[in-house]
Design a protein around this motif. Structure first.
Motif, PDB file in Angstrom:
ATOM      1  N   GLY A  47     -26.570 -64.955 -86.423  1.00  0.00           N
ATOM      2  CA  GLY A  47     -25.158 -65.279 -86.334  1.00  0.00           C
ATOM      3  C   GLY A  47     -24.545 -64.686 -85.075  1.00  0.00           C
ATOM      4  O   GLY A  47     -25.236 -64.215 -84.177  1.00  0.00           O
ATOM      5  N   PRO A  48     -23.232 -64.687 -84.993  1.00  0.00           N
ATOM      6  CA  PRO A  48     -22.560 -64.179 -83.795  1.00  0.00           C
ATOM      7  C   PRO A  48     -22.885 -62.701 -83.570  1.00  0.00           C
ATOM      8  O   PRO A  48     -22.804 -61.900 -84.504  1.00  0.00           O
ATOM      9  CB  PRO A  48     -21.070 -64.373 -84.115  1.00  0.00           C
ATOM     10  CG  PRO A  48     -21.045 -65.435 -85.172  1.00  0.00           C
ATOM     11  CD  PRO A  48     -22.286 -65.249 -85.982  1.00  0.00           C
ATOM     12  N   PRO A  49     -23.269 -62.318 -82.359  1.00  0.00           N
ATOM     13  CA  PRO A  49     -23.561 -60.911 -82.088  1.00  0.00           C
ATOM     14  C   PRO A  49     -22.287 -60.076 -82.094  1.00  0.00           C
ATOM     15  O   PRO A  49     -21.195 -60.606 -81.856  1.00  0.00           O
ATOM     16  CB  PRO A  49     -24.196 -60.939 -80.689  1.00  0.00           C
ATOM     17  CG  PRO A  49     -23.637 -62.159 -80.056  1.00  0.00           C
ATOM     18  CD  PRO A  49     -23.456 -63.156 -81.169  1.00  0.00           C
ATOM     19  N   PRO A  50     -22.393 -58.783 -82.349  1.00  0.00           N
ATOM     20  CA  PRO A  50     -21.198 -57.933 -82.325  1.00  0.00           C
ATOM     21  C   PRO A  50     -20.677 -57.758 -80.903  1.00  0.00           C
ATOM     22  O   PRO A  50     -21.380 -58.014 -79.927  1.00  0.00           O
ATOM     23  CB  PRO A  50     -21.717 -56.603 -82.898  1.00  0.00           C
ATOM     24  CG  PRO A  50     -23.169 -56.601 -82.559  1.00  0.00           C
ATOM     25  CD  PRO A  50     -23.609 -58.028 -82.675  1.00  0.00           C
ATOM     26  N   ARG A  51     -19.443 -57.301 -80.790  1.00  0.00           N
ATOM     27  CA  ARG A  51     -18.866 -57.055 -79.473  1.00  0.00           C
ATOM     28  C   ARG A  51     -19.662 -56.004 -78.714  1.00  0.00           C
ATOM     29  O   ARG A  51     -19.676 -55.996 -77.475  1.00  0.00           O
ATOM     30  CB  ARG A  51     -17.414 -56.598 -79.610  1.00  0.00           C
ATOM     31  CG  ARG A  51     -16.459 -57.678 -80.093  1.00  0.00           C
ATOM     32  CD  ARG A  51     -15.033 -57.146 -80.109  1.00  0.00           C
ATOM     33  NE  ARG A  51     -14.080 -58.161 -80.585  1.00  0.00           N
ATOM     34  CZ  ARG A  51     -12.784 -57.950 -80.720  1.00  0.00           C
ATOM     35  NH1 ARG A  51     -12.267 -56.746 -80.432  1.00  0.00           N
ATOM     36  NH2 ARG A  51     -11.990 -58.919 -81.140  1.00  0.00           N
ATOM     37  N   SER A  52     -20.261 -55.115 -79.458  1.00  0.00           N
ATOM     38  CA  SER A  52     -21.027 -54.026 -78.838  1.00  0.00           C
ATOM     39  C   SER A  52     -22.411 -54.459 -78.366  1.00  0.00           C
ATOM     40  O   SER A  52     -23.183 -53.631 -77.882  1.00  0.00           O
ATOM     41  CB  SER A  52     -21.193 -52.877 -79.833  1.00  0.00           C
ATOM     42  OG  SER A  52     -21.889 -53.315 -81.003  1.00  0.00           O
TER      43      SER A  52
ATOM     44  N   LEU B 290     -29.932 -64.945 -74.553  1.00  0.00           N
ATOM     45  CA  LEU B 290     -31.142 -65.147 -75.348  1.00  0.00           C
ATOM     46  C   LEU B 290     -31.484 -63.886 -76.131  1.00  0.00           C
ATOM     47  O   LEU B 290     -31.911 -63.971 -77.293  1.00  0.00           O
ATOM     48  CB  LEU B 290     -32.307 -65.530 -74.427  1.00  0.00           C
ATOM     49  CG  LEU B 290     -33.666 -65.730 -75.106  1.00  0.00           C
ATOM     50  CD1 LEU B 290     -33.569 -66.775 -76.219  1.00  0.00           C
ATOM     51  CD2 LEU B 290     -34.730 -66.134 -74.090  1.00  0.00           C
ATOM     52  N   ILE B 291     -31.308 -62.732 -75.522  1.00  0.00           N
ATOM     53  CA  ILE B 291     -31.582 -61.477 -76.227  1.00  0.00           C
ATOM     54  C   ILE B 291     -30.671 -61.346 -77.441  1.00  0.00           C
ATOM     55  O   ILE B 291     -31.125 -61.008 -78.549  1.00  0.00           O
ATOM     56  CB  ILE B 291     -31.401 -60.275 -75.280  1.00  0.00           C
ATOM     57  CG1 ILE B 291     -32.449 -60.312 -74.168  1.00  0.00           C
ATOM     58  CG2 ILE B 291     -31.512 -58.960 -76.059  1.00  0.00           C
ATOM     59  CD1 ILE B 291     -32.243 -59.271 -73.081  1.00  0.00           C
ATOM     60  N   GLU B 292     -29.389 -61.633 -77.257  1.00  0.00           N
ATOM     61  CA  GLU B 292     -28.448 -61.531 -78.373  1.00  0.00           C
ATOM     62  C   GLU B 292     -28.811 -62.505 -79.491  1.00  0.00           C
ATOM     63  O   GLU B 292     -28.778 -62.150 -80.678  1.00  0.00           O
ATOM     64  CB  GLU B 292     -27.028 -61.790 -77.872  1.00  0.00           C
ATOM     65  CG  GLU B 292     -26.489 -60.686 -76.977  1.00  0.00           C
ATOM     66  CD  GLU B 292     -25.146 -61.032 -76.359  1.00  0.00           C
ATOM     67  OE1 GLU B 292     -24.635 -62.126 -76.669  1.00  0.00           O
ATOM     68  OE2 GLU B 292     -24.626 -60.224 -75.568  1.00  0.00           O
ATOM     69  N   ASN B 293     -29.156 -63.732 -79.138  1.00  0.00           N
ATOM     70  CA  ASN B 293     -29.522 -64.720 -80.155  1.00  0.00           C
ATOM     71  C   ASN B 293     -30.778 -64.321 -80.908  1.00  0.00           C
ATOM     72  O   ASN B 293     -30.959 -64.704 -82.072  1.00  0.00           O
ATOM     73  CB  ASN B 293     -29.729 -66.091 -79.507  1.00  0.00           C
ATOM     74  CG  ASN B 293     -28.435 -66.716 -79.040  1.00  0.00           C
ATOM     75  OD1 ASN B 293     -27.361 -66.376 -79.532  1.00  0.00           O
ATOM     76  ND2 ASN B 293     -28.524 -67.624 -78.075  1.00  0.00           N
ATOM     77  N   THR B 294     -31.650 -63.565 -80.245  1.00  0.00           N
ATOM     78  CA  THR B 294     -32.894 -63.141 -80.882  1.00  0.00           C
ATOM     79  C   THR B 294     -32.690 -61.914 -81.764  1.00  0.00           C
ATOM     80  O   THR B 294     -33.273 -61.823 -82.858  1.00  0.00           O
ATOM     81  CB  THR B 294     -33.958 -62.819 -79.809  1.00  0.00           C
ATOM     82  OG1 THR B 294     -34.146 -63.961 -78.974  1.00  0.00           O
ATOM     83  CG2 THR B 294     -35.280 -62.440 -80.446  1.00  0.00           C
ATOM     84  N   LEU B 295     -31.848 -60.993 -81.329  1.00  0.00           N
ATOM     85  CA  LEU B 295     -31.696 -59.724 -82.045  1.00  0.00           C
ATOM     86  C   LEU B 295     -30.728 -59.791 -83.214  1.00  0.00           C
ATOM     87  O   LEU B 295     -30.826 -58.990 -84.143  1.00  0.00           O
ATOM     88  CB  LEU B 295     -31.250 -58.630 -81.077  1.00  0.00           C
ATOM     89  CG  LEU B 295     -32.210 -58.257 -79.949  1.00  0.00           C
ATOM     90  CD1 LEU B 295     -31.669 -57.054 -79.184  1.00  0.00           C
ATOM     91  CD2 LEU B 295     -33.600 -57.950 -80.481  1.00  0.00           C
TER      92      LEU B 295
ATOM     93  N   LEU C 124     -39.835 -59.849 -76.900  1.00  0.00           N
ATOM     94  CA  LEU C 124     -39.186 -60.964 -76.205  1.00  0.00           C
ATOM     95  C   LEU C 124     -39.407 -60.876 -74.700  1.00  0.00           C
ATOM     96  O   LEU C 124     -39.706 -61.881 -74.043  1.00  0.00           O
ATOM     97  CB  LEU C 124     -37.690 -60.970 -76.518  1.00  0.00           C
ATOM     98  CG  LEU C 124     -36.858 -62.057 -75.841  1.00  0.00           C
ATOM     99  CD1 LEU C 124     -37.274 -63.441 -76.317  1.00  0.00           C
ATOM    100  CD2 LEU C 124     -35.369 -61.825 -76.100  1.00  0.00           C
ATOM    101  N   LEU C 125     -39.260 -59.680 -74.147  1.00  0.00           N
ATOM    102  CA  LEU C 125     -39.490 -59.508 -72.709  1.00  0.00           C
ATOM    103  C   LEU C 125     -40.935 -59.838 -72.349  1.00  0.00           C
ATOM    104  O   LEU C 125     -41.203 -60.455 -71.308  1.00  0.00           O
ATOM    105  CB  LEU C 125     -39.153 -58.073 -72.300  1.00  0.00           C
ATOM    106  CG  LEU C 125     -37.674 -57.668 -72.370  1.00  0.00           C
ATOM    107  CD1 LEU C 125     -37.516 -56.188 -72.072  1.00  0.00           C
ATOM    108  CD2 LEU C 125     -36.827 -58.501 -71.415  1.00  0.00           C
ATOM    109  N   LEU C 126     -41.874 -59.443 -73.207  1.00  0.00           N
ATOM    110  CA  LEU C 126     -43.287 -59.732 -72.940  1.00  0.00           C
ATOM    111  C   LEU C 126     -43.597 -61.218 -73.093  1.00  0.00           C
ATOM    112  O   LEU C 126     -44.475 -61.751 -72.411  1.00  0.00           O
ATOM    113  CB  LEU C 126     -44.182 -58.901 -73.865  1.00  0.00           C
ATOM    114  CG  LEU C 126     -44.196 -57.395 -73.557  1.00  0.00           C
ATOM    115  CD1 LEU C 126     -44.894 -56.635 -74.686  1.00  0.00           C
ATOM    116  CD2 LEU C 126     -44.899 -57.118 -72.222  1.00  0.00           C
ATOM    117  N   LEU C 127     -42.889 -61.891 -73.986  1.00  0.00           N
ATOM    118  CA  LEU C 127     -43.052 -63.339 -74.113  1.00  0.00           C
ATOM    119  C   LEU C 127     -42.700 -64.028 -72.800  1.00  0.00           C
ATOM    120  O   LEU C 127     -43.297 -65.053 -72.438  1.00  0.00           O
ATOM    121  CB  LEU C 127     -42.170 -63.868 -75.239  1.00  0.00           C
ATOM    122  CG  LEU C 127     -42.200 -65.375 -75.509  1.00  0.00           C
ATOM    123  CD1 LEU C 127     -43.541 -65.803 -76.080  1.00  0.00           C
ATOM    124  CD2 LEU C 127     -41.064 -65.778 -76.443  1.00  0.00           C
TER     125      LEU C 127
END
Length: 247
Positions: free
Chosen positions: A53-58, A45-50, A32-35
């Motif tokens: 659904g909803p990312p964890p609190r962590s 954007l990182i959370e949505n990619t990794l 993603l960073l290289l994109l």
């Protein structure tokens, strides 16, 4: 460093062969960073990619951990510190000229076109071949298709342009016999790309294989009719008529 994203993600240092990044999330983050090389990538954007659904609190802490893993991997390959930098809520990766294969591909295509403009056809062939030789698969294939599709579409179009320009310049150089096998393979793989059929007809005809060229036209006609429901366009019909008239 070398970053390869024209296919599955690979890294290599000055004295190291290609290395795959593991596990999955750090690998996806680096892709993603290289994109978005040389641009800030938000945590959102990182959370949505990794995460689906909803990312964890962590998630913010996990991202920091993944970045630390990537920095250690890069350091182990002999990279200098500071490749991946951060600010509040975002990360960015820097790449030098020649390090990212996407940029090398685009530069080689540009150099090939410049060489053609100077009528340095042999040099153009080398640049186009170098550009096409960088491809190993789908660009940024470690990322979700929805995320990479706009970049992938642009790169694929440039790849096709480079392929066609390489064939064109090889025909200009008189390499009619040697280009025929490549064109045969391409028309089988991509039977509805009409310009490939034009190139094949020219190569066969200039090789003295008039009957094969006429057969190729019939194959093109069938492929276009069955694949797209259309008849050959003006250029392909013109080539066909020229060959019929060439007795």
């Amino acid at each position: 460093m070398r970053f390869r994203v024209l296919g599955s993600l690979e890294l290599s240092g000055q004295a190291e062969g290609p290395v795959c990044v593991r596990p999955h999330k750090p690998r996806t983050l680096l892709a993603l960073l290289l994109l978005h090389a040389e641009r800030w990538v938000s945590n959102a954007l990182i959370e949505n990619t990794l995460w689906e659904g909803p990312p964890p609190r962590s998630a913010p802490g996990n991202i920091k951990t993944y970045v630390s893993q990537l920095r250690r991997t890069l350091a182990a390959l002999g990279d200098v510190p500071g490749r991946i930098v951060s600010r509040v809520g975002a990360y960015r990766i820097s790449v030098e000229p020649g390090e990212l294969d996407v940029f090398r591909f685009e530069e080689s295509v540009r150099l090939g076109r410049e060489a053609r403009h100077r009528s340095a056809d042999g040099e153009a062939v080398e640049h186009f071949r170098a550009a096409l030789g960088l491809w190993r698969g789908e660009p940024y294939e470690d990322l979700p298709l929805s995320l990479r599709r706009p970049v992938t579409a642009r790169l694929e179009e440039l790849r096709w342009a480079a392929r066609e320009e390489l064939i064109d310049v090889r025909l200009v150089l008189g390499q009619h016999h040697t280009v025929v096998p490549d064109l045969r393979a391409l028309t089988i793989e991509h039977p509805t790309r009409e310009r490939l059929w034009c190139f094949l007809l020219l190569a066969l005809h200039r090789s003295g294989r008039r009957a094969d060229a006429l057969d190729a036209y019939q194959a093109a006609y069938r492929s276009l009719a069955s694949g797209l429901g259309i008849e050959p366009g003006a250029e392909l019909r013109r080539l066909h008529q020229q060959m019929l008239a060439d007795t």
